[in-house]
Design a protein around this motif. Sequence first.
Motif, PDB file in Angstrom:
ATOM      1  N   UNK A  37       0.862  -1.188   0.000  1.00 30.65           N
ATOM      2  CA  UNK A  37       0.000   0.000   0.000  1.00 30.65           C
ATOM      3  C   UNK A  37       0.892   1.229   0.000  1.00 30.65           C
ATOM      4  N   UNK A  38       0.627   2.140  -0.914  1.00 28.59           N
ATOM      5  CA  UNK A  38       1.383   3.390  -0.919  1.00 28.59           C
ATOM      6  C   UNK A  38       0.441   4.547  -1.195  1.00 28.59           C
ATOM      7  N   UNK A  39       0.928   5.776  -0.935  1.00 25.17           N
ATOM      8  CA  UNK A  39       0.005   6.909  -1.074  1.00 25.17           C
ATOM      9  C   UNK A  39      -0.176   7.325  -2.531  1.00 25.17           C
ATOM     10  N   UNK A  40       0.832   7.054  -3.392  1.00 22.32           N
ATOM     11  CA  UNK A  40       0.613   7.444  -4.796  1.00 22.32           C
ATOM     12  C   UNK A  40       0.283   6.220  -5.646  1.00 22.32           C
ATOM     13  N   UNK A  41      -0.201   6.493  -6.843  1.00 22.93           N
ATOM     14  CA  UNK A  41      -0.662   5.413  -7.714  1.00 22.93           C
ATOM     15  C   UNK A  41       0.526   4.577  -8.216  1.00 22.93           C
ATOM     16  N   UNK A  42       0.375   3.299  -8.430  1.00 18.78           N
ATOM     17  CA  UNK A  42      -0.835   2.533  -8.092  1.00 18.78           C
ATOM     18  C   UNK A  42      -0.890   2.299  -6.589  1.00 18.78           C
ATOM     19  N   UNK A  43      -2.036   2.630  -6.011  1.00 20.56           N
ATOM     20  CA  UNK A  43      -2.172   2.591  -4.558  1.00 20.56           C
ATOM     21  C   UNK A  43      -1.929   1.196  -3.988  1.00 20.56           C
ATOM     22  N   UNK A  44      -2.455   0.175  -4.663  1.00 22.06           N
ATOM     23  CA  UNK A  44      -2.357  -1.194  -4.124  1.00 22.06           C
ATOM     24  C   UNK A  44      -1.688  -2.112  -5.137  1.00 22.06           C
ATOM     25  N   UNK A  45      -0.711  -2.885  -4.665  1.00 24.53           N
ATOM     26  CA  UNK A  45      -0.090  -3.884  -5.531  1.00 24.53           C
ATOM     27  C   UNK A  45      -0.164  -5.240  -4.846  1.00 24.53           C
ATOM     28  N   UNK A  46      -0.842  -6.182  -5.496  1.00 28.09           N
ATOM     29  CA  UNK A  46      -0.967  -7.545  -4.955  1.00 28.09           C
ATOM     30  C   UNK A  46       0.085  -8.441  -5.602  1.00 28.09           C
ATOM     31  N   UNK A  47       0.744  -9.273  -4.774  1.00 28.70           N
ATOM     32  CA  UNK A  47       1.713 -10.224  -5.333  1.00 28.70           C
ATOM     33  C   UNK A  47       1.342 -11.614  -4.847  1.00 28.70           C
ATOM     34  N   UNK A  48       1.185 -12.549  -5.773  1.00 21.99           N
ATOM     35  CA  UNK A  48       0.827 -13.898  -5.308  1.00 21.99           C
ATOM     36  C   UNK A  48       2.084 -14.736  -5.069  1.00 21.99           C
ATOM     37  N   UNK A  49       1.884 -16.018  -4.726  1.00 27.20           N
ATOM     38  CA  UNK A  49       3.032 -16.860  -4.350  1.00 27.20           C
ATOM     39  C   UNK A  49       3.997 -17.076  -5.520  1.00 27.20           C
ATOM     40  N   UNK A  50       3.471 -16.948  -6.740  1.00 29.54           N
ATOM     41  CA  UNK A  50       4.340 -17.111  -7.913  1.00 29.54           C
ATOM     42  C   UNK A  50       4.986 -15.777  -8.327  1.00 29.54           C
ATOM     43  N   UNK A  51       4.900 -14.812  -7.402  1.00 33.13           N
ATOM     44  CA  UNK A  51       5.499 -13.489  -7.619  1.00 33.13           C
ATOM     45  C   UNK A  51       4.860 -12.714  -8.773  1.00 33.13           C
ATOM     46  N   UNK A  52       3.656 -13.113  -9.151  1.00 27.52           N
ATOM     47  CA  UNK A  52       2.953 -12.381 -10.190  1.00 27.52           C
ATOM     48  C   UNK A  52       2.268 -11.174  -9.549  1.00 27.52           C
ATOM     49  N   UNK A  53       2.391  -9.996 -10.226  1.00 16.34           N
ATOM     50  CA  UNK A  53       1.868  -8.771  -9.616  1.00 16.34           C
ATOM     51  C   UNK A  53       0.569  -8.307 -10.276  1.00 16.34           C
ATOM     52  N   UNK A  54      -0.344  -7.754  -9.446  1.00 14.86           N
ATOM     53  CA  UNK A  54      -1.600  -7.174  -9.945  1.00 14.86           C
ATOM     54  C   UNK A  54      -1.773  -5.815  -9.300  1.00 14.86           C
ATOM     55  N   UNK A  55      -2.138  -4.816 -10.081  1.00 18.09           N
ATOM     56  CA  UNK A  55      -2.308  -3.478  -9.514  1.00 18.09           C
ATOM     57  C   UNK A  55      -3.778  -3.148  -9.329  1.00 18.09           C
ATOM     58  N   UNK A  56      -4.057  -2.330  -8.311  1.00 20.46           N
ATOM     59  CA  UNK A  56      -5.446  -1.911  -8.081  1.00 20.46           C
ATOM     60  C   UNK A  56      -5.460  -0.490  -7.573  1.00 20.46           C
ATOM     61  N   UNK A  57      -6.566   0.264  -7.878  1.00 24.28           N
ATOM     62  CA  UNK A  57      -6.635   1.657  -7.450  1.00 24.28           C
ATOM     63  C   UNK A  57      -7.527   1.800  -6.209  1.00 24.28           C
ATOM     64  N   UNK A  58      -8.480   0.903  -6.065  1.00 19.90           N
ATOM     65  CA  UNK A  58      -9.401   1.011  -4.923  1.00 19.90           C
ATOM     66  C   UNK A  58      -9.456  -0.339  -4.181  1.00 19.90           C
ATOM     67  N   UNK A  59     -10.009  -0.263  -2.972  1.00 19.11           N
ATOM     68  CA  UNK A  59     -10.138  -1.489  -2.173  1.00 19.11           C
ATOM     69  C   UNK A  59     -11.078  -2.462  -2.873  1.00 19.11           C
ATOM     70  N   UNK A  60     -12.142  -1.913  -3.490  1.00 19.70           N
ATOM     71  CA  UNK A  60     -13.082  -2.757  -4.222  1.00 19.70           C
ATOM     72  C   UNK A  60     -12.353  -3.573  -5.275  1.00 19.70           C
ATOM     73  N   UNK A  61     -11.441  -2.898  -5.998  1.00 18.61           N
ATOM     74  CA  UNK A  61     -10.676  -3.607  -7.029  1.00 18.61           C
ATOM     75  C   UNK A  61      -9.817  -4.700  -6.419  1.00 18.61           C
ATOM     76  N   UNK A  62      -9.221  -4.387  -5.228  1.00 21.88           N
ATOM     77  CA  UNK A  62      -8.404  -5.399  -4.528  1.00 21.88           C
ATOM     78  C   UNK A  62      -9.249  -6.640  -4.258  1.00 21.88           C
TER      79      UNK A  62
END
Lengths: 408, 478
Positions: free
Chosen positions: A377-402
């Motif tokens: 979680x960071x204050x500037x975009x992209x606000x949320x970055x999800x990383x799974x066990x295979x180190x694949x990354x997904x970005x999201x702007x809102x909690x809903x998207x997360x």
Amino acid sequence: MKTQRCKGTRDLSPGEMALFRLIEGVFRDACLNWGYKEVRTPTLEYLHLFTSLGTLTPGMLGRVYSFLDWDGWSGERVVLRPDGTIPVARLYIEDMEKEKLAKLFYVANTFIFEATGEKTRERWQCGAELIGVSSPSADVELVMLALEVLQRLQIDGVKLKLSHAGLIRALLARLGLSSEEQARVFDRILDGNIKELSELGLDRTELETLSALLGLKGKSSVFVKSLKALLAPDLAGLQPFIDDLVSVAGLLEALGADYQIDLASVRDFEYYTGAIFQLFKGRDKIGGGGRYDALISLMGGRDTPASGVALYIDRLMELVEPEALAEVKAPGILVRARPEAAKEGFSLVARLHEAGYRAEFNLGAQSKAGFDWMLDVQSKAPKFVLTNKDKKKFEARTIKEVLRLLKR
Amino acid sequence: MNKTDSIKIALPKGRLLAETAARLKEAGWGLDGYKASARLYRIKSRSYPELSAKMFHERDIPVQVAIGNYDLGICGSDWIEELMVKYPSSALIKVGSLRYGQSALYAAVSPSEGMSTLEAVRERSGVVRIASEYPNLAEHFAVNLRLRRFGIFPLWGAAEAYPPESADLALVCGTVEGLADCGLAPVSKVLGVGACLIANRNSWEAKDMKEIVASIYDKTTAREESEPEVIEQYPGRHPRRLKAFPPGGDGDIVRLALPDGHQQSPTFDLLAKSGIGLDDYPSPTGNRRPATDLAGVTIKVIRPQDMPLQVASGNFDLAITGRDWLCEHLYQFPTSPVKELADLKSGRVKIVAVVSNDLPVADASDLRKFSAGRTVPLRVASEYVNIADKYARDNHLGSYRVVPTWGATEAFLPEDADLLIENTETGRTIARHNLRIVDIIFESTACLIGSRRRVTNAVKRERIEAIIRALQTGVKLN
């Protein structure tokens, strides 16, 4: 580091506590399904509840934790609950006596001194009490409840031993022992000292008959046959107790429960009046119970039949394989917020909990291994970055998207 | 095993002293200082250089041996059983009986009460009150008798004076004749009592004490303790008839407790100045029920230590005791209804914290630092276990252990305790033992105590108030 824990006590580590809760949970579910309601009684009770004739043996009372309370100037002592049933009977008398049928269960610790300190002096048990019914079906229900819990915990090879307090007392009376002698012999049996019966000054025939009776074992038909053989054909005075024991045994047999009648298999509690059942795994006793029709009136309540059963959680914890019972856990997420985004980080953890996920705020010390996702979680975009066990990354702007991403 | 290990033995004062001294003289121990008139409690042996002895109140001895302060001890089997029945895993072994000091512990009743058999005691409804210097044995007895409900009054002494009004049953050590003199009849012999040699289990295994033990202990003297037995009713003399003393708090009679021991003559003087006449107090024959010219008042003489509990439990309306014992009681039982009704201003003592002069401790804050720097718990010895406990808590003494004592506590320092909570009048005894007062906890004087509960009977209330007024006048004249 020197041990600072009190002698004879134990700590429950996170792993053991998980096991404890699992056993407790299985027991609670089973009780609720059978229509029992949970109660909790205080750890501290007046000693006189337990000293009343017919409640605990002197052997047990010699090992209770009794002391003078801060207002104990009358000389009357209090005690750390040494037994689970008597407090529940007290609670019934005080608050529930209007209810004709009370099906109650509890999870409680009991305290009994043990000199070596090798066994624990604080013991946990989960028990059920069925108050208000005197039929053999009530006893059988409690046995079936206990067996169901053990089965759900995947504990196999449990042996069920049956005895009958009324029958033992009637046999002692029939041997011509005085009431004083009967009480002493029964105390010895309850304290597990049958070998020392010879010290009681009985004559040889009495002693031999008594030893033979206490040695009787077998299924109900065999048991009754041996009993008749030992006492000649005359079973007068014993018949009601034999009938009671045989109906409990017969019903258990019909239900496919494996059992053995073993008259000497009674321990510790003097309040039993009817069928007594004990559960063994190998040589370890893991639970037991029985009928105590006189207890409630002895404690000052109305004449009320009752019986109960308890399982010893400390013993069960040694027998349950936690892996076999592991529940499917919700996915775990470690939320790593940058310092300036701590507020968003905590809000996110709360939202994730609401949505049913396991989520922790990163304190810098957690191991990544326990989590399915890292969420930065960071204050500037992209606000949320999800990383799974295979180190694949997904970005999201809102909690809903997360949440949407996690669902995928 | 090491032959040069020092061996310490705890020897009894009081009832067993003369016979123990004779036996040790026969054994050739050369303990010249072991006599009733001894002012120093530490004694060296002339015959065994490794052996040293200290004199204790008999009741302290099993505790001192069990905790390992002493390797050996001689005391009555009653005090050994009193400890072992409650703490069976104590590190204490009974080496053997010494075949003297024979008596017995009896459960006794006052036959006037109509409860003259064990069966009658057991069938009694309500709480059975048991008074005894042996509270653990009394509890064991009650449990084994299957009493449904009982209350134990642990006493410092004079248990024989309690039945029938102040207790239903007394557990007393003595003889059947002695009990009859006190108006009591035994209903059960709880324990045969005799002098015993005891040893600390670890010392017994680690040290070579064979020669010393063999010199006093002849193997053929070993005898089994007799089992509890029901004895014949009223054997020998018929119990003396007691003067009536009204039970319960409902009537209009005021029940007053007066102290025994060295408080008797100041109490007598004060009562005389207050215009209260007494007959047979102090009593040369040990009569514990003196007569008084006060109308509607009955008197019993008991230990001042036991009075607050007796007033709390409603056995007495008024008692003359010390503020120290009132505090001791209230610290244990904060909700007790007992309160001070009048300061009698006599018998002034200070309750003090005392250490050995060898310790670098001058005040309470030094004490805290000293305690914090130790790896083993601080041993606090006191007759006032609750005052001592509270003092240790209030002063953050960290890891500590209160060792209860039954007298002459000053002899415990420095080897058997680190801190004492003691009373002192002049401080001279403390100085003589090379000890130092590091804190004054409070001042104590004699006081009249009573109950906070409202007295409903108007006649009785007026009588109580009259006694308070009379004593206040007496204090002014004193």
